[in-house]
Design a protein around this motif. Structure first.
Motif, mmCIF file in Angstrom:
data_model
loop_
_atom_site.group_PDB
_atom_site.id
_atom_site.type_symbol
_atom_site.label_atom_id
_atom_site.label_comp_id
_atom_site.label_asym_id
_atom_site.label_seq_id
_atom_site.Cartn_x
_atom_site.Cartn_y
_atom_site.Cartn_z
ATOM 1 N N PHE A 111 55.866 -31.818 26.936
ATOM 2 C CA PHE A 111 57.138 -31.687 27.649
ATOM 3 C C PHE A 111 57.105 -32.380 29.004
ATOM 4 C CE2 PHE A 111 57.828 -28.660 24.305
ATOM 5 C CZ PHE A 111 59.147 -28.918 23.991
ATOM 6 N N ALA A 112 55.927 -32.446 29.621
ATOM 7 C CA ALA A 112 55.837 -33.201 30.872
ATOM 8 C C ALA A 112 56.163 -34.663 30.612
ATOM 9 C CB ALA A 112 54.447 -33.057 31.467
ATOM 10 N N ALA A 113 55.638 -35.208 29.510
ATOM 11 C CA ALA A 113 55.932 -36.610 29.189
ATOM 12 C C ALA A 113 57.419 -36.786 28.898
ATOM 13 C CB ALA A 113 55.102 -37.057 27.990
ATOM 14 N N PHE A 114 58.009 -35.832 28.187
ATOM 15 C CA PHE A 114 59.454 -35.905 27.940
ATOM 16 C C PHE A 114 60.210 -35.902 29.266
ATOM 17 C CE2 PHE A 114 59.237 -33.610 23.531
ATOM 18 C CZ PHE A 114 58.656 -34.739 22.997
ATOM 19 N N PHE B 2 65.264 -41.112 22.745
ATOM 20 C CA PHE B 2 64.352 -40.022 22.403
ATOM 21 C C PHE B 2 63.384 -40.492 21.327
ATOM 22 C CE2 PHE B 2 66.415 -39.269 18.371
ATOM 23 C CZ PHE B 2 67.703 -39.726 18.601
ATOM 24 N N SER B 3 62.209 -39.888 21.345
ATOM 25 C CA SER B 3 61.196 -40.210 20.333
ATOM 26 C C SER B 3 60.254 -39.032 20.247
ATOM 27 C CB SER B 3 60.447 -41.479 20.740
ATOM 28 O OG SER B 3 59.305 -41.631 19.942
ATOM 29 N N THR B 4 60.090 -38.486 19.044
ATOM 30 C CA THR B 4 59.292 -37.264 18.920
ATOM 31 C C THR B 4 57.813 -37.494 19.195
ATOM 32 O OG1 THR B 4 59.453 -37.724 16.560
ATOM 33 C CG2 THR B 4 60.680 -35.846 17.376
ATOM 34 N N ILE B 5 57.365 -38.729 19.046
ATOM 35 C CA ILE B 5 55.934 -38.986 19.208
ATOM 36 C C ILE B 5 55.582 -39.247 20.672
ATOM 37 C CG2 ILE B 5 55.777 -41.501 19.036
ATOM 38 C CD1 ILE B 5 53.654 -41.185 16.956
ATOM 39 N N PHE B 6 56.581 -39.247 21.551
ATOM 40 C CA PHE B 6 56.355 -39.716 22.906
ATOM 41 C C PHE B 6 55.271 -38.937 23.631
ATOM 42 C CE2 PHE B 6 57.217 -40.648 27.306
ATOM 43 C CZ PHE B 6 57.479 -42.009 27.255
ATOM 44 N N GLY B 7 55.269 -37.616 23.431
ATOM 45 C CA GLY B 7 54.243 -36.801 24.084
ATOM 46 C C GLY B 7 52.846 -37.227 23.666
ATOM 47 N N LEU B 8 52.678 -37.495 22.373
ATOM 48 C CA LEU B 8 51.371 -37.922 21.868
ATOM 49 C C LEU B 8 51.005 -39.295 22.415
ATOM 50 C CD1 LEU B 8 51.547 -36.783 18.151
ATOM 51 C CD2 LEU B 8 50.050 -35.907 19.920
ATOM 52 N N LEU C 104 48.108 -24.510 25.089
ATOM 53 C CA LEU C 104 48.930 -24.638 26.300
ATOM 54 C C LEU C 104 48.971 -26.097 26.746
ATOM 55 C CD1 LEU C 104 47.755 -21.495 28.268
ATOM 56 C CD2 LEU C 104 49.980 -21.881 27.218
ATOM 57 N N PHE C 105 47.819 -26.736 26.678
ATOM 58 C CA PHE C 105 47.731 -28.127 27.110
ATOM 59 C C PHE C 105 48.670 -29.013 26.307
ATOM 60 C CE2 PHE C 105 45.978 -32.345 26.452
ATOM 61 C CZ PHE C 105 45.806 -32.779 27.754
ATOM 62 N N SER C 106 48.619 -28.876 24.976
ATOM 63 C CA SER C 106 49.421 -29.792 24.166
ATOM 64 C C SER C 106 50.908 -29.595 24.422
ATOM 65 C CB SER C 106 49.099 -29.607 22.686
ATOM 66 O OG SER C 106 49.395 -28.286 22.309
ATOM 67 N N LEU C 107 51.321 -28.344 24.576
ATOM 68 C CA LEU C 107 52.753 -28.114 24.825
ATOM 69 C C LEU C 107 53.168 -28.652 26.189
ATOM 70 C CD1 LEU C 107 53.173 -24.562 23.306
ATOM 71 C CD2 LEU C 107 53.999 -26.731 22.404
#
Lengths: 408, 467, 418
Positions: A201-204, A215-221, A194-197
């Motif tokens: 999305f919060a970062a997005f 956009f950048s797929t790594i942004f959340g990480l 739950l945390f990772s998801l």
């Protein structure tokens, strides 16, 4: 041979019993005062609060990241059945529980949006959406009601998870029931999913969508990596501050600081890895729709901020924290923790601000007001959660292991 | 060998730590259990059968490679537009397998996961053999393999230098570094155990050969001190290395602009996938190996249980990456990117895509169930399926993206040839040949390390075991 | 050399070995031996015993510094290499990236850091441990073989100033040693088995053959064609001009033009213009207008196509020719100077034919240079000849004074013919 002395938890002062609610109230009022001052300053600039909201967002994301990092740490320790970290885990639980406080602090971002002020997120402006095909495409995701709904879900998940860990852990202080540990361990795997998801999305939502074209797929990480760095720095400072006033002086040992220092160093490298992966791939492929984001950060004064991050957030602390002795000396480790918090704040500032001020560094009084304001409220929430409970899980089944912990 | 009762050490009780080694093993019996595998004059018949099959397949690999070198790369299925076919799929697949060894040896070592000691040695060996298999493919698919030294920066009469800005050159540097460091790490860790074999050797030749490779190790405190530091430092170096290697492999794709390749999450996503497939391969090998060689008391169910949890965790990470990619393909609003992902799920290679998703994300979810984590045949099956899935992942990434890029006029399909198939199958032969030789002649379990984690009453140090 | 040392030497005693029960006993014994003033002793165990370094009073190893040094050397070396090769020595543009592209250089720098650090950790770790050391007195001690399985030993070297057979043994027993044993220096050198030595020698000799052969081939000349280990694309399954082929009825591989077709640029039938012929003889006049512009055009074509061999001034000393002489190419013939009498005597039509069809080793240029341009080159060649053999009278009077000043400025003779 220098024998390793195993500290005794009974010798230690473990509660903030002297703290009265009034202290929290004073801190909270001071924080609100600071924020109001920032709001007034922002209002007077006549930019529809753009400057104030952006600056507030930076400070909000900064303090939120500390709590999120803490939540991750707590869940991870349970997942891997860690023994060494028991003595510092309660501090992390308290930090994580502050997500409740951060939920309230999200209102200044959500409120103006609901009221029709679209100065922070361009996609929330219907006129802008009408003029931009890309924004229309993204509208099923980027629209105010869905955005608000997602935020509520994130905070609910974080808040409940943090509450779960803190409450069960505190309950164990009385009962000493190993079943509680078992229960937390079982839940921790789900918690991390739950945390990772939610963090992704919060970062997005809150940071990446500031420039809705990009956009950048790594942004959340990327945000996650910075959050964990900020958390470890805060945890070190939290423990040092408590020891400064004579609390937990026996239970948290040099060995624990050493370990936290290693983890801090590890996640600094992890942050560097994420930052490099994102930069490298966008720089190399050089597709305009992506590289425009870095272009803004590589022109004018922002160039120096970018270089400063490379040096200050990666290279300096890497070499600085490398020697064993640095991680075992409280003063040096504390200094690096403060440094890391400062550069983490700059990192978030660098994520947010070039969107609003591409040509100059807008740092000013509003930023100071926001940092101090959100910071005071964060501290108030922290003390409030901390004041009524032991600062170490005194009956955790693995406490002895943690006390005897030694680095090799 | 001592008869060791196998009890259950997979239950996690917070009040006490489960034993890492089962039964009444002591210092001498650990040595005995491990060494006698390498010392017995004749391994079981099944070993010979497996070895014969593996060598035959390896012969197939060399035959295919020889044919390819003599004839040219036209014998492969690679075509325009799918310039990178199976050779690169196989290369990335094997390199990925190679990552678990270093993960178990180095990363778990740094995290003080002492349960790793029973399986790290053969996971490291597996790494080396996988890297060797991986190295075959890029080397032969360059076409004129006798000119492969052109990749090295050496002063030459043509006055040329290689292009260091090319991801393919990074690949060469990363893979060769990885191979070297893995070999050093593996060998360094094995020196004390080779010394044990030397000291137990009964024939002159064995004594001489093991003695030569043990370098005169005597186990003095000075040597142990240097050894432990060297091992720790190598572990600390191997950890960022293992992350960098698959990141560099991912750069091969991600720095390009091909839809479905260029996305920023590729480096961590590839690393997670590599560890995922590597752990699955460890389980695939460990399940039969511990049964055939009588190592059940050293490689316990707990080890397998932990490996399966790692597989589950990395499976979720890989699933996360799949999900974020799909979301961003839509969110980015780039029609080519969106098409690439729609094409993967619904296009001509949809079967490959869904096989990949099933094997990599859905099947490993069975590991949430304790019974699946602790039943050898179930975990073996799942691990094999994960390996299939991870091979399909590389196939999907490479073939579906190249076959359907920007211009519909240059779309195409990929069809493997017999040489392609023979090389893939043969690479498994090479891998298992090397692995079987390793099982036969070298210490399969790191004896010195296992001795250090034995319960305190049977020998050594106060083993406060952290897991 | 003191008395005790000489005695031990004569007896060939290398040291004293004592066995202990387990790691804790070993640690305590090591501590005791150190307190008794011994310095040259070692503790041996089948796995690392924690805290024994402190008990023995040993210092922390220098290895981390070696590794740091290796890492720095690797990183800087890789950066320097990439900067020098891609930005300085051989700069070329790749996908619009700068010559010196730091982000693109980081992967290699990173790997080099790891590689050299790892080599330093491995090599340094072994070297600091004194390995490889294949022969050691302890290794021939039967009891000591258990040190790698389950034996915990303490060995005191005979060269220790405190060493005395009986006193040291007593000390060790008082520290809890089970049994003590003197171990000797081996009387004879350990011998490597003969077959192994022979095998190594033979392998080394065989390994010398290829480099020797290569050296021989490089040092001698041979008339036979080079050895094609790998044919690359030297021999291709294709027809060369004038070869025969069973594919066609007339047996020719080259096909004549199809009836009624015409090669490109084969306009009409003007032998003067196209072949430089007038009534079967080389033309003496130009079929095109002789203008200054045409001559300049000829000069540009000449500089591109002809000057590499014939030289910019037409002396036959072009860069290709110079290089061929430098390399002593056996088959190279110096191109004719256009100023030689034999060329000056040729009519323009013949010059045109030479350019079009080639002569001796010179290839024809009709496929590369258009008809008009070939005539322009001829015109330029005439201009070169005229310029070389000009006299003062050829210069218009009003321009002669420029010539005078130029000659005064440069004392050398204007005649550059060698």
């Amino acid at each position: 041979m220098r024998e390793h002395r195993i500290p005794n938890v009974d010798d230690d002062r473990l509660t903030l019993s002297g703290t009265r609610p009034a202290v929290c109230a004073v801190l909270a009022i001071a924080g609100i005062g600071m924020l109001v001052a920032g709001l007034v300053l922002g209002w007077n600039r006549g930019d529809e609060l753009k400057g104030f909201l952006a600056s507030y967002l930076v400070s909000f994301c900064f303090f939120l990241s500390i709590s999120l990092g803490a939540l991750f740490f707590v869940a991870l320790q349970h997942l891997v059945h860690a023994g060494w970290s028991v003595t510092v885990r309660r501090l992390a639980e308290i930090l994580a529980a502050n997500t409740f406080c951060m939920a309230i602090l999200f209102l200044p971002i959500l409120g103006p949006m609901m009221a029709g002020n679209s100065s922070l997120y361009a996609w929330s402006n219907p006129a802008a959406v009408d003029a931009d095909e890309l924004l229309q495409w993204k509208q099923p995701y980027l629209n105010v009601p869905f955005f608000a709904g997602r935020a509520v879900v994130y905070f609910l998940i974080w808040g409940l998870m943090a509450r779960f860990f803190l409450a069960n852990s505190t309950r164990q202080d009385d009962s000493g029931d190993p079943g509680l540990t078992r229960r937390m361990e079982k839940f921790s795997a789900v918690a991390l999913i739950l945390f990772s998801l939610t963090v992704t999305f919060a970062a997005f939502d809150w940071l990446m969508s500031l420039e809705p074209d990009w956009f950048s797929t790594i942004f959340g990480l990327y945000y996650f990596a910075g959050a964990v760095v900020a958390f470890f720095a805060t945890l070190i400072l939290f423990a040092l501050a408590l020891q400064q006033v004579g609390l937990v002086t026996q239970t948290i040992t040099t060995e624990h600081y050493h370990e936290l220092g290693k983890l801090l160093l590890g996640f600094i490298i992890f942050w560097g890895y994420m930052a490099f992966s994102q930069y490298m791939l966008i720089w190399y492929a050089n597709i305009p729709e992506e590289s425009v984001w870095y272009l803004a950060r590589q022109t004018g004064p922002w160039t120096f901020v970018s270089l400063g991050l490379l040096l200050g957030h990666l290279l300096f602390p890497f070499f600085g924290l490398l020697p064993r002795e640095v991680k075992r000396r409280k003063l040096l480790l504390g200094a690096w923790a403060v440094w890391m918090l400062v550069v983490h704040w700059i990192d978030l500032y660098w994520l947010v601000m070039p969107t609003f001020a591409p040509e100059h560094l807008p740092f000013g009084l509003i930023d100071v007001c926001c940092i101090l304001g959100v910071g005071s409220l964060f501290l108030a929430g922290l003390l409030w959660s901390a004041r009524s409970r032991a600062l170490v899980p005194v009956k955790d089944p693995r406490l002895d292991e943690s006390l005897a912990f030694e680095n090799f | 060998m001592t008869a060791i009762p196998v009890d259950d050490n997979t239950v996690q009780d917070p009040t006490r730590r489960a034993p890492l080694v089962l039964g009444d093993a002591d210092l001498a019996s650990v040595t005995q259990t491990v060494c006698e595998i390498a010392e017995r004059p004749r391994p079981p018949t099944s070993w010979y059968v497996a070895f014969a099959v593996s060598v035959a397949l390896t012969g197939g690999l060399f035959a295919a490679v020889g044919y390819l070198i003599v004839t040219g790369i036209g014998v492969l299925g690679n075509n325009s537009p799918v310039y990178w076919g199976w050779p690169i799929v196989n290369f990335v697949f094997w390199i990925g397998i190679g990552h678990a060894g270093t993960l178990i040896s180095a990363i778990l070592f740094l995290f003080r996961q002492r349960w790793r000691t029973s399986i790290n040695r053969f996971a490291e060996a597996m790494t080396l053999f996988a890297v060797a298999c991986a190295g075959v493919f890029p080397a032969v698919h360059v076409g004129r393999i006798w000119l492969v030294y052109w990749l090295a920066p050496y002063p030459n009469q043509m006055d040329l230098w290689p292009n260091f800005r090319s991801p393919l050159l990074w690949d060469v540097v990363a893979i060769s570094t990885y191979g070297t460091v893995s070999a050093l790490f593996w060998y360094l860790g094995m020196i004390p155990d080779l010394a044990t074999l030397r000291d137990r050797a009964t024939s002159r030749w064995r004594q001489l050969l093991y003695g030569l490779f043990a370098l005169g190790w005597r186990g003095s405190a000075t040597q142990w001190h240097r050894f432990e530091w060297a091992y720790l430092l190598l572990a600390a170096l191997a950890t960022p290395l293992v992350l960098s290697v698959h990141s560099v492999v991912s750069f091969d794709f991600a720095v390009a602009q091909v839809p479905g390749w260029h996305t920023t999450i590729f480096p961590p996503y590839f690393v997670a996938g590599a560890i995922f497939s590597g752990c699955a391969m460890v389980v695939t090998l460990a399940v039969p190996a511990r049964a055939y060689f009588g190592l059940k008391s050293l490689i316990t169910m707990r080890h397998l249980d932990n490996m399966n949890k790692l597989i589950l965790g990395t499976s979720l990470l890989v699933g996360y990456a799949y999900g974020v990619e799909v979301f961003m393909a839509w969110y980015g609003g780039n029609m080519y990117e969106a098409f690439a992902f729609a094409n993967r799920a619904l296009g001509p290679y949809a079967w490959a895509y869904w096989l990949m998703v099933t094997c990599n994300v859905i099947v490993p979810q069975l590991f949430w169930i304790r019974k699946c984590r602790t039943t050898p045949w179930i975990m073996f099956l799942i691990a094999v399926l994960v390996n299939v899935g991870m091979w399909m992942e590389r196939f999907v990434i490479i073939v579906s993206s190249l076959g359907r890029d920007f211009l519909p006029s240059s779309w195409g399909m990929f069809k493997p040839t017999a040489v392609d198939v023979m090389m893939l199958v043969g690479s498994f032969g090479l891998f298992f040949t090397l692995f079987l030789l390793f099982c036969r002649y070298l210490p399969m379990v790191a004896m010195a390390e296992v001795k250090a984690v034995l319960p305190p009453d049977r020998g050594p140090a106060p083993a406060v075991e952290v897991d | 050399m003191d008395q005790a040392a000489r005695e031990t030497d004569s007896k060939q005693v290398a040291g004293l070995l004592a066995e202990f029960d387990g790691p804790q006993a070993l640690k305590a014994a090591a501590s005791g031996v150190r307190e008794a003033g011994y310095t040259r002793f070692e503790a041996y165990s089948p796995f690392p015993v924690h805290g024994i370094d402190a008990a023995m009073g040993r210092r922390r190893t220098l290895l981390p510094w070696l590794v740091l040094g290796g890492g720095i050397a690797g990183g800087l070396g890789a950066l320097l290499l990439q900067w020098w090769t891609n930005a300085v020595d051989y700069p070329y543009l790749i996908s619009g990236k700068p010559w010196f592209s730091l982000p693109a250089n980081i992967p290699v720098v990173f790997e080099a850091i790891i590689l050299l650090s790892a080599l330093a950790a491995f090599g340094g770790g072994l070297a600091l441990s004194g390995l490889p050391e294949l022969f050691h007195p302890l290794l021939s001690c039967a009891r000591f073989r258990r040190a790698t399985t389950d034996g915990f030993f303490l060995g005191i070297d005979a060269s220790d100033p405190q060493f005395d057979e009986s006193r040291t043994a007593a000390l060790l027993r008082s520290l809890g040693a089970g049994e003590t044993e003197l171990y000797d220096r081996p009387r004879t050198e350990q011998k490597v088995p003969r077959p192994l030595v022979m095998a190594v020698v033979v392998a080394a000799c065989l390994a010398l053959l290829p480099p020797l052969w290569i050296a021989r081939v490089r040092a001698t000349r041979s008339a036979s064609p080079r050895l094609h280990l790998v044919s690359d694309m030297d021999f291709q399954p294709k027809y060369l001009p004038q070869q025969s082929s069973p594919l066609f009825g007339d047996g020719r591989a080259m096909r004549p033009p199809v009836e009624g077709t015409m090669a490109v640029d084969q306009r009409g039938d003007d032998p003067h213009l196209l072949r430089g012929e007038v009534e079967g003889q080389p033309a003496t006049t130009f079929p095109v207008a002789v203008t200054s512009d045409r001559m300049k055009r000829g000069r540009s074509r000449y500089d591109i196509y002809c000057a590499t061999c014939h030289g910019l001034a037409g002396d036959g000393d072009g860069i290709t020719s110079q290089l061929a002489f430098e390399r002593e190419e056996p088959k190279w013939v110096r191109p004719l100077s256009v100023h030689s009498q034999v060329v000056r005597d040729q009519p323009v039509g013949q010059l045109f034919q030479t350019i079009s069809d080639g002569i001796r080793t010179m290839p024809g240029y009709s496929s590369q240079i258009s008809v008009e341009d070939r005539w322009a080159v001829v015109l330029y060649v005439l201009a070169l000849q005229r310029g070389r053999h000009a006299t003062l009278e050829d210069v218009p009077t009003e321009l002669r004074r420029h010539l005078d000043t130029a000659l005064q400025g440069d004392a050398r003779t204007p005649d550059t013919e060698r």
